[in-house]
Design a protein around this motif. Structure first.
Motif, PDB file in Angstrom:
ATOM      1  N   GLN A 100       0.810  -1.211   0.000  1.00  0.00           N
ATOM      2  CA  GLN A 100       0.000   0.000   0.000  1.00  0.00           C
ATOM      3  C   GLN A 100       0.847   1.266   0.000  1.00  0.00           C
ATOM      4  O   GLN A 100       0.332   2.361  -0.213  1.00  0.00           O
ATOM      5  N   LEU A 101       2.144   1.123   0.205  1.00  0.00           N
ATOM      6  CA  LEU A 101       3.016   2.297   0.278  1.00  0.00           C
ATOM      7  C   LEU A 101       3.241   2.933  -1.080  1.00  0.00           C
ATOM      8  O   LEU A 101       3.649   4.087  -1.174  1.00  0.00           O
ATOM      9  N   GLY A 102       3.020   2.147  -2.175  1.00  0.00           N
ATOM     10  CA  GLY A 102       3.202   2.713  -3.502  1.00  0.00           C
ATOM     11  C   GLY A 102       4.663   2.935  -3.847  1.00  0.00           C
ATOM     12  O   GLY A 102       5.557   2.282  -3.308  1.00  0.00           O
ATOM     13  N   ASP A 103       4.908   3.880  -4.739  1.00  0.00           N
ATOM     14  CA  ASP A 103       6.255   4.135  -5.254  1.00  0.00           C
ATOM     15  C   ASP A 103       6.678   5.563  -4.922  1.00  0.00           C
ATOM     16  O   ASP A 103       6.954   6.379  -5.798  1.00  0.00           O
ATOM     17  N   SER A 104       6.709   5.895  -3.657  1.00  0.00           N
ATOM     18  CA  SER A 104       7.052   7.245  -3.224  1.00  0.00           C
ATOM     19  C   SER A 104       8.557   7.367  -3.013  1.00  0.00           C
ATOM     20  O   SER A 104       9.259   6.372  -2.830  1.00  0.00           O
ATOM     21  N   PRO A 105       9.097   8.588  -3.016  1.00  0.00           N
ATOM     22  CA  PRO A 105      10.542   8.783  -2.839  1.00  0.00           C
ATOM     23  C   PRO A 105      11.076   8.248  -1.511  1.00  0.00           C
ATOM     24  O   PRO A 105      12.235   7.843  -1.426  1.00  0.00           O
ATOM     25  N   ASP A 106      10.250   8.257  -0.459  1.00  0.00           N
ATOM     26  CA  ASP A 106      10.704   7.786   0.854  1.00  0.00           C
ATOM     27  C   ASP A 106      10.236   6.348   1.102  1.00  0.00           C
ATOM     28  O   ASP A 106      10.072   5.923   2.239  1.00  0.00           O
ATOM     29  N   ARG A 107      10.063   5.600   0.021  1.00  0.00           N
ATOM     30  CA  ARG A 107       9.499   4.257   0.132  1.00  0.00           C
ATOM     31  C   ARG A 107      10.362   3.350   1.000  1.00  0.00           C
ATOM     32  O   ARG A 107       9.843   2.541   1.771  1.00  0.00           O
ATOM     33  N   LEU A 108      11.688   3.435   0.891  1.00  0.00           N
ATOM     34  CA  LEU A 108      12.560   2.572   1.675  1.00  0.00           C
ATOM     35  C   LEU A 108      12.352   2.818   3.167  1.00  0.00           C
ATOM     36  O   LEU A 108      12.193   1.872   3.948  1.00  0.00           O
ATOM     37  N   HIS A 109      12.355   4.079   3.560  1.00  0.00           N
ATOM     38  CA  HIS A 109      12.153   4.396   4.979  1.00  0.00           C
ATOM     39  C   HIS A 109      10.802   3.883   5.454  1.00  0.00           C
ATOM     40  O   HIS A 109      10.697   3.264   6.530  1.00  0.00           O
ATOM     41  N   ARG A 110       9.772   4.119   4.661  1.00  0.00           N
ATOM     42  CA  ARG A 110       8.431   3.710   5.068  1.00  0.00           C
ATOM     43  C   ARG A 110       8.300   2.188   5.108  1.00  0.00           C
ATOM     44  O   ARG A 110       7.613   1.640   5.965  1.00  0.00           O
ATOM     45  N   THR A 111       8.975   1.498   4.171  1.00  0.00           N
ATOM     46  CA  THR A 111       8.960   0.040   4.180  1.00  0.00           C
ATOM     47  C   THR A 111       9.618  -0.500   5.442  1.00  0.00           C
ATOM     48  O   THR A 111       9.088  -1.388   6.116  1.00  0.00           O
ATOM     49  N   LEU A 112      10.792   0.037   5.780  1.00  0.00           N
ATOM     50  CA  LEU A 112      11.491  -0.404   6.985  1.00  0.00           C
ATOM     51  C   LEU A 112      10.690  -0.076   8.238  1.00  0.00           C
ATOM     52  O   LEU A 112      10.630  -0.875   9.183  1.00  0.00           O
ATOM     53  N   LEU A 113      10.058   1.084   8.250  1.00  0.00           N
ATOM     54  CA  LEU A 113       9.249   1.470   9.408  1.00  0.00           C
ATOM     55  C   LEU A 113       8.076   0.516   9.579  1.00  0.00           C
ATOM     56  O   LEU A 113       7.796   0.047  10.695  1.00  0.00           O
ATOM     57  N   GLU A 114       7.369   0.212   8.468  1.00  0.00           N
ATOM     58  CA  GLU A 114       6.261  -0.756   8.531  1.00  0.00           C
ATOM     59  C   GLU A 114       6.749  -2.098   9.064  1.00  0.00           C
ATOM     60  O   GLU A 114       6.077  -2.748   9.869  1.00  0.00           O
TER      61      GLU A 114
END
Length: 207
Positions: free
Chosen positions: A83-97
């Motif tokens: 659900q995070l999509g392809d945003s510029p901060d995707r790596l950070h958000r993926t790790l946070l999730e």
């Protein structure tokens, strides 16, 4: 791998869903209190306030119940991450999730990463993380690929490092917050990219 059926799946009876949810919650509560090896089917059914016959309508034993809980956990993480999509901060958000999910399911992650019978789920978790990392790694100009190392090699290197850090974090009872862990791992990944050697004249291979 079997092909998916074109037949529409029949909805699960709400009573079945309720019983399974009660058994799952009972299992998780008991794992937190005693650990998986110390509990029995009788303990689970007493905590869920269900008959043993109801348990055996759904699962052969407590290991099968745990396996289903693990499968549900991986599916939940996959849904949340995609659900995070392809945003510029995707790596950070993926790790946070990922770290938030591990904090919510601390005991299950311990079982999955440490119990020999559950290692298959650790592999599934790593594969999921690799899939989520691919979009970030394949962006044009990614400095981590400047040495001509194939994407799958860089991906496995990073995800193995992340898994190792996760195990360390779990062993220390989530010493630092998920936010801190995501930020620090993102910073380490960025530093690796900034210091990646650019000496290779070969383009990165994708296979």
């Amino acid at each position: 791998m079997p092909k998916p059926s074109n037949r529409q799946a029949r909805p699960v009876d709400p009573r079945v869903q309720r019983s399974r949810a009660m058994l799952r919650d009972a299992l998780l509560g008991l794992i937190r209190e005693r650990g998986f090896d110390a509990i029995s089917v009788q303990d689970i059914t007493e905590r869920a306030q269900l008959n043993r016959s109801t348990f055996y309508l759904h699962y052969r034993d407590k290991d099968e119940l745990l396996t289903q809980v693990m499968k549900d956990m991986i599916l939940e993480l996959s849904r949340r991450s995609h659900q995070l999509g392809d945003s510029p901060d995707r790596l950070h958000r993926t790790l946070l999730e990922w770290f938030q999910h591990a904090a919510e399911h601390h005991e299950l992650y311990h079982l999955m990463l440490g119990r020999s019978g559950m290692r298959a789920f650790a592999v599934q978790l790593r594969n999921l993380l690799e899939q989520l990392m691919n979009l970030d790694l394949e962006r044009a100009g990614n400095p981590l690929l400047s040495a001509g190392v194939p994407v799958p090699v860089v991906n496995r290197f990073l995800t193995s490092a992340y898994m190792g850090v996760l195990e360390w974090w779990l062993d220390r009872r989530s010493l630092h917050s998920p936010e801190d862990m995501a930020r620090w791992l993102g910073a380490l990944t960025s530093q690796l990219g900034n210091h990646a050697p650019a000496t290779s004249s070969h383009a990165p291979r994708r296979g």
